[in-house]
Design a protein around this motif. Structure first.
Motif, PDB file in Angstrom:
ATOM      1  N   SER A 131     -19.827  53.443  12.394  1.00 52.08           N
ATOM      2  CA  SER A 131     -18.856  53.631  13.358  1.00 52.08           C
ATOM      3  C   SER A 131     -17.653  54.304  12.935  1.00 52.08           C
ATOM      4  O   SER A 131     -16.719  54.532  14.000  1.00 52.08           O
ATOM      5  CB  SER A 131     -18.513  51.858  13.753  1.00 52.08           C
ATOM      6  N   SER A 132     -17.593  54.610  11.698  1.00 46.97           N
ATOM      7  CA  SER A 132     -16.113  55.081  11.289  1.00 46.97           C
ATOM      8  C   SER A 132     -14.750  54.511  11.631  1.00 46.97           C
ATOM      9  O   SER A 132     -13.896  55.027  11.766  1.00 46.97           O
ATOM     10  CB  SER A 132     -16.182  56.615  12.016  1.00 46.97           C
ATOM     11  N   LEU A 133     -15.003  52.915  11.456  1.00 44.62           N
ATOM     12  CA  LEU A 133     -13.924  52.323  11.868  1.00 44.62           C
ATOM     13  C   LEU A 133     -13.716  51.396  10.548  1.00 44.62           C
ATOM     14  O   LEU A 133     -14.493  50.940   9.913  1.00 44.62           O
ATOM     15  CB  LEU A 133     -14.200  51.525  13.025  1.00 44.62           C
ATOM     16  N   TRP A 134     -12.406  50.968  10.325  1.00 43.50           N
ATOM     17  CA  TRP A 134     -11.933  49.930   9.537  1.00 43.50           C
ATOM     18  C   TRP A 134     -11.820  48.762  10.236  1.00 43.50           C
ATOM     19  O   TRP A 134     -11.534  48.510  11.403  1.00 43.50           O
ATOM     20  CB  TRP A 134     -10.549  50.387   8.856  1.00 43.50           C
ATOM     21  N   LYS A 135     -11.972  47.575   9.406  1.00 47.27           N
ATOM     22  CA  LYS A 135     -12.003  46.260   9.832  1.00 47.27           C
ATOM     23  C   LYS A 135     -11.286  45.369   8.992  1.00 47.27           C
ATOM     24  O   LYS A 135     -11.822  45.231   7.627  1.00 47.27           O
ATOM     25  CB  LYS A 135     -13.411  45.693  10.417  1.00 47.27           C
ATOM     26  N   SER A 136     -10.350  44.635   9.266  1.00 48.60           N
ATOM     27  CA  SER A 136      -9.686  43.655   8.561  1.00 48.60           C
ATOM     28  C   SER A 136     -10.648  42.316   8.250  1.00 48.60           C
ATOM     29  O   SER A 136     -11.218  41.959   9.224  1.00 48.60           O
ATOM     30  CB  SER A 136      -8.408  43.195   8.732  1.00 48.60           C
ATOM     31  N   LEU A 137     -10.808  41.915   6.985  1.00 49.50           N
ATOM     32  CA  LEU A 137     -11.634  40.699   6.661  1.00 49.50           C
ATOM     33  C   LEU A 137     -10.683  39.514   6.670  1.00 49.50           C
ATOM     34  O   LEU A 137      -9.616  39.637   5.948  1.00 49.50           O
ATOM     35  CB  LEU A 137     -12.265  40.972   5.596  1.00 49.50           C
ATOM     36  N   ASP A 138     -10.944  38.298   7.232  1.00 48.13           N
ATOM     37  CA  ASP A 138     -10.329  36.982   6.991  1.00 48.13           C
ATOM     38  C   ASP A 138     -10.863  36.376   5.816  1.00 48.13           C
ATOM     39  O   ASP A 138     -11.978  35.609   6.192  1.00 48.13           O
ATOM     40  CB  ASP A 138     -10.406  36.308   8.501  1.00 48.13           C
ATOM     41  N   ILE A 139     -10.375  36.486   4.682  1.00 49.71           N
ATOM     42  CA  ILE A 139     -10.881  35.739   3.561  1.00 49.71           C
ATOM     43  C   ILE A 139      -9.817  35.242   2.789  1.00 49.71           C
ATOM     44  O   ILE A 139      -8.646  35.738   2.337  1.00 49.71           O
ATOM     45  CB  ILE A 139     -11.212  37.133   2.717  1.00 49.71           C
ATOM     46  N   THR A 140     -10.269  33.921   2.412  1.00 49.77           N
ATOM     47  CA  THR A 140      -9.156  33.016   1.497  1.00 49.77           C
ATOM     48  C   THR A 140     -10.037  32.798   0.179  1.00 49.77           C
ATOM     49  O   THR A 140     -11.028  32.092   0.282  1.00 49.77           O
ATOM     50  CB  THR A 140      -9.002  31.609   2.171  1.00 49.77           C
ATOM     51  N   PRO A 141      -9.660  33.697  -0.871  1.00 45.26           N
ATOM     52  CA  PRO A 141     -10.226  33.652  -1.974  1.00 45.26           C
ATOM     53  C   PRO A 141     -10.322  32.298  -2.922  1.00 45.26           C
ATOM     54  O   PRO A 141      -9.115  31.667  -3.001  1.00 45.26           O
ATOM     55  CB  PRO A 141      -9.879  34.720  -2.740  1.00 45.26           C
ATOM     56  N   HIS A 142     -11.451  31.805  -3.236  1.00 41.81           N
ATOM     57  CA  HIS A 142     -11.143  30.545  -4.207  1.00 41.81           C
ATOM     58  C   HIS A 142     -11.732  31.175  -5.682  1.00 41.81           C
ATOM     59  O   HIS A 142     -11.983  30.470  -6.322  1.00 41.81           O
ATOM     60  CB  HIS A 142     -12.390  29.513  -3.882  1.00 41.81           C
ATOM     61  N   TRP A 143     -11.393  32.429  -5.714  1.00 41.32           N
ATOM     62  CA  TRP A 143     -11.698  33.023  -7.117  1.00 41.32           C
ATOM     63  C   TRP A 143     -10.565  34.204  -7.434  1.00 41.32           C
ATOM     64  O   TRP A 143      -9.602  34.306  -6.658  1.00 41.32           O
ATOM     65  CB  TRP A 143     -12.957  33.751  -7.035  1.00 41.32           C
ATOM     66  N   ARG A 144     -10.486  34.732  -8.499  1.00 40.80           N
ATOM     67  CA  ARG A 144      -9.605  35.754  -8.933  1.00 40.80           C
ATOM     68  C   ARG A 144     -10.481  36.735  -9.651  1.00 40.80           C
ATOM     69  O   ARG A 144     -11.187  36.653 -10.536  1.00 40.80           O
ATOM     70  CB  ARG A 144      -8.552  35.323  -9.711  1.00 40.80           C
ATOM     71  N   ILE A 145     -10.306  38.106  -9.020  1.00 42.30           N
ATOM     72  CA  ILE A 145     -10.805  39.213  -9.819  1.00 42.30           C
ATOM     73  C   ILE A 145      -9.522  39.993 -10.273  1.00 42.30           C
ATOM     74  O   ILE A 145      -8.556  40.326  -9.547  1.00 42.30           O
ATOM     75  CB  ILE A 145     -11.608  40.128  -8.749  1.00 42.30           C
ATOM     76  N   LEU A 146      -9.553  40.223 -11.506  1.00 43.16           N
ATOM     77  CA  LEU A 146      -8.332  41.105 -12.134  1.00 43.16           C
ATOM     78  C   LEU A 146      -8.423  42.231 -11.642  1.00 43.16           C
ATOM     79  O   LEU A 146      -9.392  43.003 -11.234  1.00 43.16           O
ATOM     80  CB  LEU A 146      -8.705  41.128 -13.644  1.00 43.16           C
ATOM     81  N   CYS A 147      -7.165  42.912 -11.397  1.00 46.12           N
ATOM     82  CA  CYS A 147      -6.797  44.361 -11.180  1.00 46.12           C
ATOM     83  C   CYS A 147      -7.519  45.195 -11.963  1.00 46.12           C
ATOM     84  O   CYS A 147      -7.318  45.071 -13.201  1.00 46.12           O
ATOM     85  CB  CYS A 147      -5.450  44.494 -10.993  1.00 46.12           C
ATOM     86  N   HIS A 148      -8.020  46.287 -11.390  1.00 47.62           N
ATOM     87  CA  HIS A 148      -8.769  47.312 -12.278  1.00 47.62           C
ATOM     88  C   HIS A 148     -10.250  46.556 -12.915  1.00 47.62           C
ATOM     89  O   HIS A 148     -10.578  47.445 -13.881  1.00 47.62           O
ATOM     90  CB  HIS A 148      -7.930  47.849 -13.205  1.00 47.62           C
ATOM     91  N   GLN A 149     -10.390  45.605 -12.696  1.00 45.80           N
ATOM     92  CA  GLN A 149     -11.810  45.225 -13.298  1.00 45.80           C
ATOM     93  C   GLN A 149     -12.829  45.887 -12.279  1.00 45.80           C
ATOM     94  O   GLN A 149     -13.128  45.499 -11.167  1.00 45.80           O
ATOM     95  CB  GLN A 149     -11.941  43.582 -13.165  1.00 45.80           C
ATOM     96  N   PRO A 150     -13.815  46.592 -12.795  1.00 47.85           N
ATOM     97  CA  PRO A 150     -14.697  47.468 -12.073  1.00 47.85           C
ATOM     98  C   PRO A 150     -15.845  46.593 -11.678  1.00 47.85           C
ATOM     99  O   PRO A 150     -16.139  45.582 -12.337  1.00 47.85           O
ATOM    100  CB  PRO A 150     -15.196  48.586 -12.800  1.00 47.85           C
ATOM    101  N   GLY A 151     -16.284  46.598 -10.229  1.00 46.71           N
ATOM    102  CA  GLY A 151     -17.725  45.997 -10.058  1.00 46.71           C
ATOM    103  C   GLY A 151     -18.616  46.825 -10.088  1.00 46.71           C
ATOM    104  O   GLY A 151     -18.685  48.205 -10.561  1.00 46.71           O
ATOM    105  N   VAL A 152     -19.807  46.337  -9.930  1.00 39.43           N
ATOM    106  CA  VAL A 152     -21.356  46.747 -10.441  1.00 39.43           C
ATOM    107  C   VAL A 152     -22.124  46.727  -9.063  1.00 39.43           C
ATOM    108  O   VAL A 152     -22.153  45.591  -8.671  1.00 39.43           O
ATOM    109  CB  VAL A 152     -21.830  46.221 -11.552  1.00 39.43           C
ATOM    110  N   SER A 153     -22.635  47.818  -8.602  1.00 38.75           N
ATOM    111  CA  SER A 153     -23.427  47.639  -7.374  1.00 38.75           C
ATOM    112  C   SER A 153     -25.035  47.424  -7.768  1.00 38.75           C
ATOM    113  O   SER A 153     -25.347  48.164  -8.675  1.00 38.75           O
ATOM    114  CB  SER A 153     -23.521  49.221  -6.616  1.00 38.75           C
ATOM    115  N   LEU A 154     -25.524  46.457  -7.216  1.00 40.83           N
ATOM    116  CA  LEU A 154     -26.883  46.071  -7.323  1.00 40.83           C
ATOM    117  C   LEU A 154     -27.708  45.891  -5.985  1.00 40.83           C
ATOM    118  O   LEU A 154     -27.254  44.797  -5.283  1.00 40.83           O
ATOM    119  CB  LEU A 154     -27.120  44.890  -8.339  1.00 40.83           C
ATOM    120  N   LYS A 155     -28.467  46.628  -5.739  1.00 41.96           N
ATOM    121  CA  LYS A 155     -29.280  46.714  -4.317  1.00 41.96           C
ATOM    122  C   LYS A 155     -28.448  45.957  -3.052  1.00 41.96           C
ATOM    123  O   LYS A 155     -28.641  45.292  -2.281  1.00 41.96           O
ATOM    124  CB  LYS A 155     -30.080  44.970  -4.614  1.00 41.96           C
ATOM    125  N   GLY A 156     -27.453  46.912  -3.112  1.00 42.45           N
ATOM    126  CA  GLY A 156     -26.620  47.251  -2.005  1.00 42.45           C
ATOM    127  C   GLY A 156     -25.082  45.967  -2.238  1.00 42.45           C
ATOM    128  O   GLY A 156     -24.386  46.307  -1.150  1.00 42.45           O
TER     129      GLY A 156
END
Length: 314
Positions: free
Chosen positions: A187-212
């Motif tokens: 759709s070439s559109l941005w959408k804001s997500l309503d998320i309340t995290p119960h976790w913490r991901i450190l800044c600059h901690q890279p993620g890994v893609s697996l099966k999408g």
């Protein structure tokens, strides 16, 4: 006269498979059926597999060195250091600070431009520019986390781009700045997500893609210690984060947890220990994500992910 559309699909695939990669763009322009078939996911993987069929002990990889991407050939030699040959520089202008891989695509984050990112398909030599809605780089430090993934729709996956910031702006008042948004390629559109995290991901901690989907080392929120002793997944189909998955070890304050993908089937976890000086490899762990089907609220069918250890080594 027999047309290419009259031939069986497997025969057309075999014909296209034998065409050199550098000539594929020309072939796509000459025939609509060839263009459609060449974009098929299974065919793309077959053609990429042909490129990987190099000599035994050799492999091609993309490396980031001094804000640039290079194609490297690595040759493993018994009882000797590997031989590394640079085949060429891939980017031409912008400095690249971060690179993320997903399903043959490279997401490139620029060091000198905080207004956009580039998604690059090396297979087709095509790029797509993603303009950001909001930028925030205090003191030129990028505080965002990024991930590229897809919703599996059969032969034509629907790609999406996740971008978020989770930052404590005042340690005394515990005020936080949260921003989660997702870009849909269809759709070439941005959408804001309503998320309340119960976790913490450190800044600059890279993620890994697996099966999408994308996985990060993470920690429990609202604790005094920020220790990566869990894994968390973002599901690009539901556009939501899953539960924290506990790792089978306890990481210390000075430890570093790194994730990687093995043959697009399993996650590998490396715990790097840094307590007595130089970085030491404590041990590696190979994990399989097993899906567990259960019943949630309202008797709805729910699929949970469970980590199970496959192999460890110290």
């Amino acid at each position: 006269m027999t047309r290419i559309s009259d031939l069986p699909v497997n025969l057309v695939e075999e014909i296209l498979y034998r065409i050199p990669l550098k000539s594929m763009r020309t072939v796509r322009l000459t025939c609509k059926e060839c263009d459609t078939l060449s974009k098929n996911r299974s065919f793309s993987k077959m053609h990429i597999g042909k490129l990987r069929a190099v000599k035994e002990g050799e492999s091609l990889m993309i490396a980031m060195i001094d804000y640039n991407l290079y194609l490297m050939k690595v040759t493993l030699v018994d009882n000797e250091n590997p031989f590394i040959e640079c085949k060429g520089k891939l980017n031409k202008q912008n400095k690249i600070s971060q690179v993320f891989y997903c399903d043959g695509l490279l997401l490139c984050i620029f060091d000198d431009d905080d207004t956009k990112a580039i998604v690059w398909n090396p297979y087709w030599c095509q790029t797509r520019c993603l303009e950001f809605r909001y930028s925030h780089r205090p003191y030129r430090r990028d505080m965002f986390s990024y991930a590229l993934g897809y919703e599996d729709k059969g032969s034509c996956p629907s790609y999406k781009f996740l971008r978020f910031i989770d930052q404590c702006v005042d340690y005394k008042t515990r005020d936080e700045f949260l921003w989660y948004e997702i870009y849909d390629f269809d759709s070439s559109l941005w959408k804001s997500l309503d998320i309340t995290p119960h976790w913490r991901i450190l800044c600059h901690q890279p993620g890994v893609s697996l099966k999408g989907n994308t996985y990060w080392p993470a920690s429990q929120r609202n604790t005094n210690d920020v220790i990566d002793d869990h894994i968390i997944c973002f599901d690009f189909t539901s556009e939501s984060f899953g539960p924290l998955l506990r790792l089978p070890f306890d990481a210390g304050d000075e430890d570093y947890v790194t994730l990687s993908c093995v043959r697009e089937e399993k996650l590998a976890v490396l715990l790097t220990h840094n307590e007595a000086g130089p970085m030491e490899f404590e041990y590696g762990l190979l994990l399989r994500l097993r899906q567990k089907r259960c019943f949630g609220a309202g008797r709805k069918d729910v699929v949970e992910q469970v980590l199970e250890s496959v192999r460890t080594g110290s």
